[in-house]
Design an enzyme around this catalytic site. Structure first.
Site: not given
Length: 227
Positions: A92, A117, A149, A151, A177
Site C-alpha cells: 500500500q 495499530r 486499534d 491509533r 481514518k
C-alpha cells in the site's frame, strides 16, 4: 464494528485542547528535497510537541488550496521496510506513492507511533506469534490485553492543516481514518480504494480487517473461503 472508545478518546482530546487554548501540537522543523524511485518529493519533518515523536509528510507538487490526493499511512516496520507478506502495508505504501506521482500532486503522511495499530513493535510481534497459533489479528491483541486499534489521527490532521490542506481525497480502505479526519476538521470528499492483490500469507489477516474492523475490501469477494 466501530469501537466507541475511539470517539471518546478523540472527542476528549479535542475538548481539552479547546478548553486550554492549546495551539496545534506539531511544529514544522525542516523541509528538504527527497528524490525517490517513485518521483521527487519534499520531505517535511515535524515534531509532535505533546509526545516528542518525530513525523514526516512527503509532498509532491502544489498541494495548497484544492482537494488533494492523500495517504495517511501508519508505520509498519515489518511491511514497509522488510516487505513482510503477513500484511499489505508495504504494498500500500508503494502504491500510494505511485498514485500521488501519477496524479501530479499529493501528500503521504507517514505516522510514527502507529506500529501494530498503535501497540508498538514488540507487542505486534507477540500478536503475530499468537496468530501463528490460529488467532486472528483482533483476537491476538485482545488476548494480550491490548487495544484492538489504539491509533489517533489528530497529528495527521494538524500536519495537513499546516501544509495548507483542508480537503482530501483519501487513499484508504479504512472508514475509521475518514471519520477521524472529519472529526479533526479535514474534509474528505472521496475515499479512494487502495486494494492490493491478496497473498496466501495475508488472506486471514485481510478477512479479519474486513469482517471485524470494517475495512472496505470488495476485491476479496469470490476468493474461496472469503465470500
Amino acid at each position: 464494528m466501530m469501537d466507541p472508545d475511539d470517539d471518546v478518546r478523540t472527542d476528549l482530546r479535542v475538548a481539552i485542547d479547546d478548553a486550554l487554548g492549546h495551539k496545534p501540537g506539531v511544529e514544522q522543523v525542516v523541509t528538504v528535497r527527497l528524490p525517490t524511485t517513485y518521483g521527487e518529493f519534499l520531505a517535511v519533518g515535524y515534531l509532535d510537541r505533546r509526545s516528542g515523536i518525530e513525523q514526516v509528510a512527503l509532498v509532491h507538487g502544489d498541494v495548497v488550496g484544492e482537494t488533494v490526493l492523500t495517504r495517511v499511512h501508519s508505520e509498519c516496520l515489518t511491511g514497509d521496510v522488510f516487505s513482510s507478506t503477513h500484511c499489505e502495508c508495504g504494498d500500500q505504501l508503494s502504491a500510494a506513492l505511485r498514485a500521488i506521482v501519477a496524479e501530479g500532486r499529493g501528500i503521504l503522511v507517514y505516522l510514527q507511533g502507529h506500529e501494530g495499530r498503535g501497540i508498538g513493535l514488540l507487542a505486534k510481534l507477540r500478536a503475530m506469534k499468537l496468530q501463528e497459533g490460529g488467532l486472528d489479528t483482533v483476537e491476538a491483541n485482545i488476548a494480550l490485553g491490548l487495544p484492538v486499534d489504539a491509533r489517533d489521527y489528530g497529528v495527521a490532521a494538524e500536519m495537513l492543516q499546516d501544509l495548507g490542506v483542508r480537503s482530501v481525497r483519501l487513499l484508504s480502505n479504512n472508514p475509521r481514518k475518514r471519520e477521524a479526519l472529519l472529526r479533526y476538521g479535514i474534509a474528505v470528499t472521496e475515499q479512494v480504494p487502495l486494494l492490493m492483490t491478496p497473498r496466501a500469507e495475508n488472506i486471514r489477516y485481510l478477512r479479519a480487517k474486513r469482517e471485524r474492523l470494517d475495512h472496505d475490501l470488495p476485491h476479496l469477494d469470490g476468493i474461496p473461503g472469503l465470500s
